[in-house]
Design an enzyme around this catalytic site. Structure first.
Site, PDB file in Angstrom:
ATOM      1  N   ASP B 113       0.806  -1.384  -0.246  1.00 52.84           N
ATOM      2  CA  ASP B 113       0.415   0.031   0.715  1.00 52.84           C
ATOM      3  C   ASP B 113       0.882   0.852  -0.092  1.00 52.84           C
ATOM      4  O   ASP B 113       1.566   1.358   0.684  1.00 52.84           O
ATOM      5  CB  ASP B 113      -0.509  -0.170   1.189  1.00 52.84           C
ATOM      6  N   HIS B 120      -3.418  13.851   1.301  1.00 53.87           N
ATOM      7  CA  HIS B 120      -3.927  12.961   1.944  1.00 53.87           C
ATOM      8  C   HIS B 120      -3.040  12.840   2.910  1.00 53.87           C
ATOM      9  O   HIS B 120      -3.143  12.666   4.331  1.00 53.87           O
ATOM     10  CB  HIS B 120      -4.308  11.503   1.848  1.00 53.87           C
ATOM     11  N   GLU B 185     -10.065   3.286   3.511  1.00 53.61           N
ATOM     12  CA  GLU B 185      -9.577   4.000   2.322  1.00 53.61           C
ATOM     13  C   GLU B 185     -10.106   4.061   1.162  1.00 53.61           C
ATOM     14  O   GLU B 185     -10.011   2.501   0.914  1.00 53.61           O
ATOM     15  CB  GLU B 185      -7.709   4.022   2.808  1.00 53.61           C
ATOM     16  N   GLU B 187      -9.270   3.755  -2.662  1.00 50.04           N
ATOM     17  CA  GLU B 187      -8.126   3.920  -3.243  1.00 50.04           C
ATOM     18  C   GLU B 187      -7.670   2.934  -4.442  1.00 50.04           C
ATOM     19  O   GLU B 187      -9.286   1.849  -4.929  1.00 50.04           O
ATOM     20  CB  GLU B 187      -6.628   2.794  -2.443  1.00 50.04           C
ATOM     21  N   ASP B 219      -9.620   0.000   1.947  1.00 44.25           N
ATOM     22  CA  ASP B 219      -7.912  -0.764   3.109  1.00 44.25           C
ATOM     23  C   ASP B 219      -8.707   0.070   4.552  1.00 44.25           C
ATOM     24  O   ASP B 219      -8.528   0.769   4.482  1.00 44.25           O
ATOM     25  CB  ASP B 219      -7.224   0.169   2.430  1.00 44.25           C
ATOM     26  N   ARG B 223      -7.787   3.212  13.303  1.00 42.00           N
ATOM     27  CA  ARG B 223      -7.770   3.905  13.526  1.00 42.00           C
ATOM     28  C   ARG B 223      -6.771   4.267  14.946  1.00 42.00           C
ATOM     29  O   ARG B 223      -5.432   4.578  15.134  1.00 42.00           O
ATOM     30  CB  ARG B 223      -8.434   6.026  13.486  1.00 42.00           C
ATOM     31  N   GLN B 226      -3.790   1.620  14.740  1.00 43.15           N
ATOM     32  CA  GLN B 226      -2.802   1.991  14.021  1.00 43.15           C
ATOM     33  C   GLN B 226      -2.291   3.791  15.082  1.00 43.15           C
ATOM     34  O   GLN B 226      -0.647   2.990  14.633  1.00 43.15           O
ATOM     35  CB  GLN B 226      -3.888   2.383  12.479  1.00 43.15           C
ATOM     36  N   LYS B 239      -4.264  -2.530  10.027  1.00 45.56           N
ATOM     37  CA  LYS B 239      -4.617  -2.622   8.750  1.00 45.56           C
ATOM     38  C   LYS B 239      -4.949  -4.536   8.709  1.00 45.56           C
ATOM     39  O   LYS B 239      -5.806  -4.733   7.579  1.00 45.56           O
ATOM     40  CB  LYS B 239      -3.837  -1.886   7.390  1.00 45.56           C
ATOM     41  N   THR B 243      -8.560  -6.003   3.967  1.00 39.54           N
ATOM     42  CA  THR B 243      -8.298  -5.265   2.973  1.00 39.54           C
ATOM     43  C   THR B 243      -9.529  -5.785   1.314  1.00 39.54           C
ATOM     44  O   THR B 243      -9.477  -6.534   1.084  1.00 39.54           O
ATOM     45  CB  THR B 243      -7.221  -5.104   2.083  1.00 39.54           C
ATOM     46  N   GLU B 346     -10.493  11.378   8.061  1.00 41.65           N
ATOM     47  CA  GLU B 346     -10.559  13.508   7.431  1.00 41.65           C
ATOM     48  C   GLU B 346     -11.766  13.587   6.167  1.00 41.65           C
ATOM     49  O   GLU B 346     -11.358  14.697   7.204  1.00 41.65           O
ATOM     50  CB  GLU B 346      -9.450  13.023   5.945  1.00 41.65           C
TER      51      GLU B 346
END
Lengths: 399, 399
Positions: B113, B120, B185, B187, B219, B223, B226, B239, B243, B346
């Site tokens: 990744d 971002h 996420e 992507e 993904d 948080r 992480q 993570k 996925t 975000e």
């Protein structure tokens, strides 16, 4: 057949994959002293019901067969070798180890590398993050790990091409070229056999159901590439060019006498990692790192803060599934004493204290042509030695 | 057969793996409007020499066959669909898409990744490392990336069990439990077909030889897990629980009209990443993120700082080999405007600005039962739309 205690004596019985000049098929073998038993025809002859588990060109089928089969096959082998009449019948299926080519023993699914030695993490922290606490705040709460590149795990003996990459010079300039700080990491690897489904963590007790055995790992590291790239998402190209593993996988069943309590924990552990009431899975494996034949370090894994069982419980705590062939490694094994450090960056203290080799040369990091051999053994019962064999690799110049 | 321009019209022709109630074998299909062509029998009928490349239960064989075969198969399909007499003969091999179950389209080898969107990385940097420069010093010199867990890449539609893990509370207490900050996420994923040998970097021009096509990636990210674990070795359990990827892989050949120049580079690039003289591989893909049916973001990939070709050149710059089925993803795609951010952390600015959904509820992170659908399209020639389909997943409660 000899029953003398050698590192690959009857108490070890490691599994690997070999071929010979006269029979170039890759096939499963068991090392016995300086011989290799061609396992599939031997099992076909003496216990045909188990033959499918050891057929094929890799250990994959045996790994997937699960702990009951692992025990059955090992018990059969032990019984056969103790019985003179049977071991005679095995003769046609024994090959001198010197005549064999050894291959990557299993298909690596996911590769994870941990950071389980407190001494190593402390040494690296001092060098990579000077002026800060060498151990990050999380270090004693969880076994820190990251995923590596499974596709570049290579068999012992594979030459290692010096990687190129970006690095930042002391002047701040960013350049691209061959790594100037090519290093080793002496590690213990854990080989997963039994898969687990997504969403179902494997607890500490599950270690013996899921992990088949151990191998040796040399996690080659380009320190200059790593230092520039690794913030904030961790090591990537500084590691992904190659990771070498030993050809022989030693089953957990051979390591009963090597189990030791891990070091005293100085921070209380959350229940899923708390092994204070469980039989310990600390391992007293004694490694030896040789550079061009000269011993440069003798790391021991008995001081490792996190055990293989804890690493597995952590790896799956979020519900991540396991696949047959998953490989996870301990991270560099370093002891308290300078002569027990498992990497050159530690042995030469970031390149500031060159190693003087008996041949008169000095090293901070690896030169082209250098050969690294990491070997190891562990105590067995009654003074017997359990061998883990060796992992070997030589540096070729950058392309 | 319809030739109306739909996202899966004749200019797209994405590849996937499907089965049906009446034929439960997983097999290769091509999406055409709202139909799926069962590719193996169709090719067997009309171009039998190419049949082996599309046989089997996944795209693996086609991916490995290389760019010449990819072009041949696509040219055949395009020709057949333009020829009424031929397309009539395909009729028996067309299945309504609504009757098909879609599977993971290929065997994921290694999963990497990246972190290629400047917006971002800037947003995350502000939230994860307040008071520091949001972009780390290396960010504009190289596409930062890390390896993820290939074994937990799952097919679109797979439910996602909320992961448990360690997190540090605002009071500093370390606890274990279900993630309270479960995120997405959005992507773009790049699917490698042609392998490359160890020690041989793939340059920018090699992108089209090695990459077969693109898919969508969600993904999933915890948080809180992480934030506590990721220093110093990067994201791991935050993570690795899952996925999700879209079922349809759109070949690069369909994306010719979506190629755009990447943003102006504000830091000079080293030669192996310098694409100023090469045809650009920026991609104008327009994504849409829906939460329980409500659009919460519309990220666009045309502003991504690093291109797929640069990511591949970097990934292999150290000599790392490629395998068929390697998947690398862009990292979260976020634009300048708030409504273009590709993650909830975000969109809700770290949980401080809850999203208000049209159904009257609010969200900072994902609730149990929430369903996320990421869909996308790209411009084709003459106003045609190239569809990338969608990737879908629903959150199940922690176990």
């Amino acid at each position: 057949m000899s029953t003398v205690s050698t590192p690959f004596g009857v108490a070890t019985l490691p599994y690997g994959v070999f071929s010979t000049a006269s029979d170039q098929r890759a096939r499963v073998g068991v090392a016995i002293d300086d011989l290799i038993l061609d396992l599939a025809p031997a099992v076909q002859l003496l216990a045909p019901a188990l033959a499918p588990a050891v057929a094929g060109p890799s250990l994959d089928t045996l790994l997937a067969a699960g702990p009951q089969t692992w025990s059955q096959v090992r018990a059969l082998l032990t019984g056969w070798l103790a019985d003179g009449t049977v071991s005679e019948r095995l003769g046609p299926h024994l090959v001198p180890a010197r005549d064999a080519v050894l291959h990557l023993p299993f298909t690596v699914a996911d590769y994870v590398d941990f950071y389980a030695s407190e001494q190593h993490a402390t040494n690296l922290g001092k060098m990579f993050r000077p002026g800060q606490d060498p151990l990050t705040p999380n270090w004693k709460h969880l076994p820190i790990g990251y995923h590596g590149r499974a596709g570049t795990v290579v068999a012992s003996g594979t030459d290692i091409v010096r990687p190129c990459g970006q690095r930042r010079g002391t002047d701040g300039d960013i350049t691209f070229g061959p790594s100037q700080r090519l290093d080793i990491e002496a590690e213990l690897g854990f080989v997963v056999g039994t898969p687990s489904p997504l969403g179902r963590p494997v607890d500490l007790a599950g270690f013996e159901r899921h992990v088949f055995g151990v191998c040796l790992v040399n996690d080659w590291s380009a320190r200059d590439i790593q230092a520039w790239e690794y913030v904030p998402l961790g090591p990537f190209l500084g590691k992904s060019f190659a990771t070498s593993i030993s050809p022989w996988v030693v089953p957990l069943a051979a390591l009963g006498s090597a189990r030791v309590p891990p070091p005293a924990r100085t921070v209380p552990l959350l229940p899923y990692l708390d092994d204070s009431q469980a039989p310990p899975w600390g391992l007293d494996v004694r490694l030896e790192v040789r550079l061009n034949g000269h011993v440069v370090s003798r790391p021991r894994s008995d001081g490792m803060y996190w055990t293989g069982a804890q690493m597995l419980a952590h790896l799956t705590a979020n519900g991540a599934s396991l696949r047959t062939g998953d490989l996870y490694a301990s991270g560099t094994i370093s002891g308290e004493r300078p002569g027990e450090r498992g990497s050159l960056i530690e042995l030469s203290w970031g390149g500031t204290e060159p190693l003087r080799l008996p041949d008169g040369t000095t090293r901070t990091f690896l030169d082209d042509g250098d050969e690294i051999v990491i070997s190891a053994s562990a105590p067995g019962a009654d003074g017997v030695v359990i061998g883990l064999g060796e992992v070997r690799g030589r540096i070729r110049p950058a392309i």
